[in-house]
Design a protein around this motif. Sequence first.
Motif, PDB file in Angstrom:
ATOM      1  N   GLN A  53       0.663  -1.273   0.054  1.00 13.69           N
ATOM      2  CA  GLN A  53      -0.119  -0.016  -0.084  1.00 13.69           C
ATOM      3  C   GLN A  53       0.640   1.262  -0.244  1.00 13.69           C
ATOM      4  O   GLN A  53       0.385   2.332  -0.459  1.00 13.69           O
ATOM      5  CB  GLN A  53      -0.943  -0.208   1.139  1.00 13.69           C
ATOM      6  CG  GLN A  53      -0.444   0.324   2.521  1.00 13.69           C
ATOM      7  CD  GLN A  53       0.444  -0.897   3.160  1.00 13.69           C
ATOM      8  OE1 GLN A  53       0.437  -2.096   2.496  1.00 13.69           O
ATOM      9  NE2 GLN A  53       0.529  -0.693   4.533  1.00 13.69           N
ATOM     10  N   LYS A  54       2.199   1.106   0.374  1.00 16.81           N
ATOM     11  CA  LYS A  54       2.953   2.352   0.273  1.00 16.81           C
ATOM     12  C   LYS A  54       3.650   2.449  -0.772  1.00 16.81           C
ATOM     13  O   LYS A  54       5.089   2.302  -0.829  1.00 16.81           O
ATOM     14  CB  LYS A  54       3.708   2.397   1.641  1.00 16.81           C
ATOM     15  CG  LYS A  54       2.903   2.447   2.880  1.00 16.81           C
ATOM     16  CD  LYS A  54       3.710   2.981   4.179  1.00 16.81           C
ATOM     17  CE  LYS A  54       2.692   3.165   5.196  1.00 16.81           C
ATOM     18  NZ  LYS A  54       3.621   3.684   6.473  1.00 16.81           N
ATOM     19  N   LYS A  57       3.558   6.039  -5.998  1.00 17.01           N
ATOM     20  CA  LYS A  57       2.491   6.716  -6.919  1.00 17.01           C
ATOM     21  C   LYS A  57       2.016   7.715  -6.304  1.00 17.01           C
ATOM     22  O   LYS A  57       1.946   8.022  -4.885  1.00 17.01           O
ATOM     23  CB  LYS A  57       1.396   5.726  -7.087  1.00 17.01           C
ATOM     24  CG  LYS A  57       1.688   4.353  -7.634  1.00 17.01           C
ATOM     25  CD  LYS A  57       2.085   4.222  -8.892  1.00 17.01           C
ATOM     26  CE  LYS A  57       2.893   2.810  -9.282  1.00 17.01           C
ATOM     27  NZ  LYS A  57       1.977   2.090 -10.022  1.00 17.01           N
ATOM     28  N   LYS A  58       1.505   8.610  -6.957  1.00 19.65           N
ATOM     29  CA  LYS A  58       1.237  10.200  -6.322  1.00 19.65           C
ATOM     30  C   LYS A  58       0.174   9.947  -5.078  1.00 19.65           C
ATOM     31  O   LYS A  58       0.317  10.874  -4.243  1.00 19.65           O
ATOM     32  CB  LYS A  58       0.708  10.873  -7.559  1.00 19.65           C
ATOM     33  CG  LYS A  58       0.189  12.375  -7.067  1.00 19.65           C
ATOM     34  CD  LYS A  58      -0.061  13.232  -8.474  1.00 19.65           C
ATOM     35  CE  LYS A  58      -0.436  14.676  -7.799  1.00 19.65           C
ATOM     36  NZ  LYS A  58      -0.776  15.512  -9.017  1.00 19.65           N
ATOM     37  N   ASP A  59      -0.831   9.201  -5.507  1.00 14.51           N
ATOM     38  CA  ASP A  59      -1.914   8.879  -4.430  1.00 14.51           C
ATOM     39  C   ASP A  59      -1.454   8.651  -3.166  1.00 14.51           C
ATOM     40  O   ASP A  59      -1.748   9.164  -2.038  1.00 14.51           O
ATOM     41  CB  ASP A  59      -3.206   8.413  -4.946  1.00 14.51           C
ATOM     42  CG  ASP A  59      -2.911   6.994  -5.456  1.00 14.51           C
ATOM     43  OD1 ASP A  59      -1.773   6.425  -5.734  1.00 14.51           O
ATOM     44  OD2 ASP A  59      -3.716   6.021  -5.195  1.00 14.51           O
ATOM     45  N   ALA A  60      -0.710   7.641  -3.181  1.00 17.59           N
ATOM     46  CA  ALA A  60      -0.165   7.190  -1.965  1.00 17.59           C
ATOM     47  C   ALA A  60       0.867   8.075  -1.217  1.00 17.59           C
ATOM     48  O   ALA A  60       1.013   8.158  -0.169  1.00 17.59           O
ATOM     49  CB  ALA A  60       0.634   5.818  -2.267  1.00 17.59           C
ATOM     50  N   GLU A  62       0.834  11.443  -1.462  1.00  9.39           N
ATOM     51  CA  GLU A  62      -0.130  12.178  -0.689  1.00  9.39           C
ATOM     52  C   GLU A  62      -0.827  11.642   0.522  1.00  9.39           C
ATOM     53  O   GLU A  62      -0.781  12.433   1.672  1.00  9.39           O
ATOM     54  CB  GLU A  62      -1.158  12.718  -1.738  1.00  9.39           C
ATOM     55  CG  GLU A  62      -0.674  13.813  -2.845  1.00  9.39           C
ATOM     56  CD  GLU A  62      -1.483  13.904  -3.758  1.00  9.39           C
ATOM     57  OE1 GLU A  62      -2.628  13.453  -3.965  1.00  9.39           O
ATOM     58  OE2 GLU A  62      -1.213  14.778  -4.799  1.00  9.39           O
ATOM     59  N   LYS A  63      -1.288  10.455   0.308  1.00 14.28           N
ATOM     60  CA  LYS A  63      -2.064   9.962   1.636  1.00 14.28           C
ATOM     61  C   LYS A  63      -0.953   9.815   2.882  1.00 14.28           C
ATOM     62  O   LYS A  63      -1.455  10.010   3.798  1.00 14.28           O
ATOM     63  CB  LYS A  63      -2.520   8.476   1.417  1.00 14.28           C
ATOM     64  CG  LYS A  63      -3.184   7.699   2.303  1.00 14.28           C
ATOM     65  CD  LYS A  63      -3.607   6.226   1.799  1.00 14.28           C
ATOM     66  CE  LYS A  63      -4.221   5.734   2.742  1.00 14.28           C
ATOM     67  NZ  LYS A  63      -4.817   4.404   2.369  1.00 14.28           N
ATOM     68  N   PHE A  64       0.487   9.526   2.460  1.00 12.16           N
ATOM     69  CA  PHE A  64       1.195   9.256   3.595  1.00 12.16           C
ATOM     70  C   PHE A  64       2.201  10.314   3.715  1.00 12.16           C
ATOM     71  O   PHE A  64       3.024  10.352   4.559  1.00 12.16           O
ATOM     72  CB  PHE A  64       2.100   7.955   3.399  1.00 12.16           C
ATOM     73  CG  PHE A  64       1.200   6.650   3.419  1.00 12.16           C
ATOM     74  CD1 PHE A  64       0.594   6.142   4.428  1.00 12.16           C
ATOM     75  CD2 PHE A  64       0.712   6.076   2.051  1.00 12.16           C
ATOM     76  CE1 PHE A  64       0.007   5.067   4.326  1.00 12.16           C
ATOM     77  CE2 PHE A  64      -0.014   4.773   2.011  1.00 12.16           C
ATOM     78  CZ  PHE A  64      -0.537   4.455   3.515  1.00 12.16           C
ATOM     79  N   ASN A  65       1.719  11.665   3.273  1.00 14.32           N
ATOM     80  CA  ASN A  65       2.416  12.724   3.462  1.00 14.32           C
ATOM     81  C   ASN A  65       4.112  12.720   2.922  1.00 14.32           C
ATOM     82  O   ASN A  65       4.681  13.175   3.655  1.00 14.32           O
ATOM     83  CB  ASN A  65       2.465  13.384   5.087  1.00 14.32           C
ATOM     84  CG  ASN A  65       0.885  13.682   5.336  1.00 14.32           C
ATOM     85  OD1 ASN A  65       0.449  14.347   4.585  1.00 14.32           O
ATOM     86  ND2 ASN A  65       0.540  13.139   6.451  1.00 14.32           N
ATOM     87  N   ASN A  67       4.840  13.402  -0.171  1.00 16.54           N
ATOM     88  CA  ASN A  67       4.653  14.299  -1.540  1.00 16.54           C
ATOM     89  C   ASN A  67       5.514  15.561  -1.535  1.00 16.54           C
ATOM     90  O   ASN A  67       5.052  16.518  -2.139  1.00 16.54           O
ATOM     91  CB  ASN A  67       3.193  14.509  -1.892  1.00 16.54           C
ATOM     92  CG  ASN A  67       2.453  15.328  -0.583  1.00 16.54           C
ATOM     93  OD1 ASN A  67       2.715  15.520   0.300  1.00 16.54           O
ATOM     94  ND2 ASN A  67       1.418  15.950  -1.194  1.00 16.54           N
TER      95      ASN A  67
END
Length: 110
Positions: A53-54, A57-60, A62-65, A67
């Motif tokens: 899950q980590k 990719k851009k969304d991951a 962003e999700k895990f700070n 980015n």
Amino acid sequence: MKKVLSVVLLALAAVTFFFSSPALAGDAGAGAKVFSANCAACHAGGNNVVMAQKTLKKDALEKFNMNSLESIVTQVTKGKNAMPAFAGRLTAAQIEDVATYVLNQAEKGW
């Protein structure tokens, strides 16, 4: 006339500053080589073979700070959980280059 010219130049500078994307500090081309030699075994194609899950990719990110250049540089430098620290193996410039490469690739969708 000088006031008008000053206002126009100031407005142009403001528009340029606020609407341009930030320049990344590292060299993405050099970062690609560092990534290939040190990161691709676990992160080929922006994936993560250890913690699926980590990803990179851009969304991951962003999700895990993760980015920002600073957050990726910190992660690569110090490591965390299953991610080893690369501070002793890579120079600060190489780490910045690979962080720039990761952010560029995430923007492109890997």
